[in-house]
Structure formats: structure tokens, C-alpha cells
Design a protein around this motif. Sequence first.
Motif, PDB file in Angstrom:
ATOM      1  N   PHE A  86      47.143  68.387 -11.401  1.00  0.00           N
ATOM      2  CA  PHE A  86      46.608  68.261 -12.768  1.00  0.00           C
ATOM      3  C   PHE A  86      46.899  66.863 -13.309  1.00  0.00           C
ATOM      4  O   PHE A  86      46.048  66.243 -13.943  1.00  0.00           O
ATOM      5  CB  PHE A  86      47.202  69.330 -13.705  1.00  0.00           C
ATOM      6  N   ILE A  87      48.106  66.358 -13.043  1.00  0.00           N
ATOM      7  CA  ILE A  87      48.495  65.030 -13.550  1.00  0.00           C
ATOM      8  C   ILE A  87      47.589  63.948 -12.967  1.00  0.00           C
ATOM      9  O   ILE A  87      47.078  63.097 -13.700  1.00  0.00           O
ATOM     10  CB  ILE A  87      49.983  64.734 -13.227  1.00  0.00           C
ATOM     11  N   THR A  88      47.375  63.989 -11.655  1.00  0.00           N
ATOM     12  CA  THR A  88      46.549  62.941 -11.032  1.00  0.00           C
ATOM     13  C   THR A  88      45.085  63.072 -11.457  1.00  0.00           C
ATOM     14  O   THR A  88      44.438  62.070 -11.768  1.00  0.00           O
ATOM     15  CB  THR A  88      46.673  62.962  -9.493  1.00  0.00           C
ATOM     16  N   ASP A  89      44.583  64.308 -11.523  1.00  0.00           N
ATOM     17  CA  ASP A  89      43.188  64.525 -11.957  1.00  0.00           C
ATOM     18  C   ASP A  89      42.997  64.053 -13.396  1.00  0.00           C
ATOM     19  O   ASP A  89      41.995  63.422 -13.729  1.00  0.00           O
ATOM     20  CB  ASP A  89      42.800  66.005 -11.851  1.00  0.00           C
ATOM     21  N   PHE A  90      43.974  64.380 -14.241  1.00  0.00           N
ATOM     22  CA  PHE A  90      43.904  63.997 -15.660  1.00  0.00           C
ATOM     23  C   PHE A  90      43.865  62.473 -15.794  1.00  0.00           C
ATOM     24  O   PHE A  90      43.048  61.920 -16.539  1.00  0.00           O
ATOM     25  CB  PHE A  90      45.111  64.567 -16.418  1.00  0.00           C
ATOM     26  N   THR A  91      44.750  61.804 -15.073  1.00  0.00           N
ATOM     27  CA  THR A  91      44.834  60.339 -15.161  1.00  0.00           C
ATOM     28  C   THR A  91      43.527  59.701 -14.697  1.00  0.00           C
ATOM     29  O   THR A  91      43.018  58.758 -15.314  1.00  0.00           O
ATOM     30  CB  THR A  91      46.034  59.827 -14.331  1.00  0.00           C
ATOM     31  N   GLU A  92      42.972  60.263 -13.632  1.00  0.00           N
ATOM     32  CA  GLU A  92      41.688  59.781 -13.111  1.00  0.00           C
ATOM     33  C   GLU A  92      40.590  59.949 -14.169  1.00  0.00           C
ATOM     34  O   GLU A  92      39.779  59.048 -14.407  1.00  0.00           O
ATOM     35  CB  GLU A  92      41.342  60.583 -11.843  1.00  0.00           C
TER      36      GLU A  92
END
Length: 415
Positions: A86-92
Motif C-alpha cells: 500500500f505504501i509503495t502504491d500510494f507513493t507511486e
Amino acid sequence: MYSRIGAAAFKKDLTNTIALCEHLGNPHKNFKSIHIAGTNGKGSVSHMLAAIFQTAGYKTGLYTSPHLKDFRERIKVNGEEINEKFITDFTEKIKLLIEEIEPSFFEITVAMAFDYFDEQEVDIAVVEVGLGGRFDSTSIITPELSVITNIGWDHMNILGDSLEKIAFEKAGIIKKNVPVVIGEMITETKMVFENTASEKNAPLYLATKERHVAGWKWEKHELIVEIAEKGKTDHKKYHLDLPGIYQGKNLLTVLEACSVLKDLKYNVDENEIREGLKKTKKMTGLHGRWEIIHENPMIVLDVGHNEDGIKQIIQQLELTTHHDLHIIIGMVKDKEIDTVLSLLPHSAKYYFAQANIPRALPAEILKQKAGELNLNGTVIPDVNEAIKQARSKAHKDDVILVCGSVFLVGEVNSI
């Protein structure tokens, strides 16, 4: 990033948080919340309330800061940390917007938490203020209940040089028609809270008005607190797995908050309150509040780092039976270092350390400042090496305390 560089990273403005959340479809408007501010105790109160809600069967979001070991500690649902994907997807997802508006680390994290709580469809989210209240990124929410634990001396370089000014900033979380619970009311801040609540037509509740701590004792690493309620002869006993005696004050705040939430038709009964308080650490993963990580000698971690926090630690030490006292301390540059050092006992053996962040006060300077106040010891910058040295010199009946900075406590390896 505020936790690394300090005041320069703080923005007195909600523009970026609003822009981030608008870009995400205003996720904070899709779940109910409780907002918690204060100089000390807001972390403990947040975790206690989250544990109570979880026990009562609510899907509960919990947003707190800073973290001790892992960034994911800041954002939890039912005690489970946010997942890495979720963190990486959100940042992207918000990368282009980040480049455009250059938000702070904290602003991005708050938007991430709100997006996650929305995606997870939480029933309630307990949201802890990062710093102050009025301009804190979390302040874009309109909660069901606002809670202000207490007002003390901290972050004066940002919040103001008087208790009234600090209270004014924290009173910024009081919203129109939303009830507010005040944990500790002191003369200097009374008018600030009463005036703000009156202006906002917010019902004001004082935690100390209806209840007081009638007694307490320690038993098997639990704090058992006896609470007397106004107009009732029977006292209630609560078992807390957070054993610091200062949790008695926080308990009063939590009980008053629960009372107001019941009036707001939240189903939280007495048994669920007791059960949640008994398992707060276990259910929410709270650490660093008079946390005993080793016996014989007793090694204690406490994130207390400002005047009030250190006073509470000293009070606890005075009530703890021990032979010699070893204090491992490290601080950050923007704290009231002389004030904190002036409160510490001369009889302790000191180990001056420093956390591995730019904001940390060099251990040599801390030793020099401490020496001016007759606090003597050695410089061992690495906290784990300092613990090792203290253990090698300690008698089994001694106490080794690690305190002075959240970041220092965060670097302690489990023993």
C-alpha cells in the motif's frame, strides 16, 4: 522530514494536506474519527482508546507518530501495521503531485493514513496530532470527539513561549459543535480552552471533574488503578498493561472520553473498557512507556523527553526499589536541554549517548552541559553499547533507564 531535521520541516499551513487529500478524493470524509492532542500522554491515550474500540468489535484505525523501529508503526488497523505494498502504491500514485507541491514527509504520511483507513473501511480512526494542533496536518478532519490530554513545555520554538500560547495552538483541534475532553486543566490554560470551546459551540468536558485516582499499586508488571467517581461510593479497579504511574492521569482522560462516546451512541461497555486497558500493548503494539525489557538488573525504556515527561519518570524512579541507578540519556538539539538535565538525580551514573539522526545533540556536548549541573558519567554514543557497559557494571538490584529521546529508545535492540 521533521523527525530528522526539526523545526525547519514544520509548515504553519494546511494547504498541502488539503491538496493531497483532494487529489485522493478526500478520504478523511469517509470514516469517523477521534482527534487527540496534548504535550504528553497523547500516544498512550490514543492506544488505550484504540484497544477499547477493538475490544468492542469496531474496525479501528490508529494513526500515531513518531515510530520507534519501523515507519509502518504509524498507521495501523486493528493493531496490524499498514502493508508495504500500500505504501509503495500510494507513493507511486501521488508522485507527480509530490513533485509539484513539495509536501513534507508528515503531510504525505497523514494523507497516506487517511487513504488507507478509507480503503480499509474502518468504523472509527483514532488520530494523534503530530505537533501542536491548529496547523497540524491531521487537523483537516472533523472528528466525533476531540481530546486534549495536557499542556506542558515542549516545542516552544514552534508553538510559543507561554503555556497560554501552547494551549491556543493545541485548542486548534476543537471543531464547531464537536465535544472536547480536556485531561488536565491548569490555571494558565483554563480560559483558552473555555473561550475556544464557547466560540465553537463545542461541549467541554473535564476528565478530573467526574473522577479521581483514589489509589494504585503495581502487580506483575501491571498498574492497578482505583478510580473514585463523583456521587458513587463504589470504587472501580482497572488493570493496565502500561505500568507507568503517570498512566493514572491518562486513564481519567480515557474514561471521560468513553463516557462522552457512549452519549454519542458508541457501544463501549464497562467490560470492554477493562479488557482493552488490560491488553493495550498487546492489541496495539505500544512501546517505550516505562517498558521493562529486562530483569535483574531492571532495564527500562521511556520515551519521556520534555520537562513534564522527565518529572513523571523521576517520580516513578523514586517509587521503584533499587540499589544504584544508571541513566542512559540522549537528546535532540531543539529541546529544553538544561531544564531536563536540572531535573535529573545527581546520585545516578550517567552514560551520554546520541541517536543516529542529524537532530541529535552530540553526546560530548550533552556530557559537558550535564557536568555543569554535577551530573557525571561517560560518553558512549551508541545506545546499545551504553546498555552493554551499564549491564557490566550493574548489580542485579540496580535500575538502568534509557530516556531523553524517542529516537534513542527506537535504536535499542531487544535484549
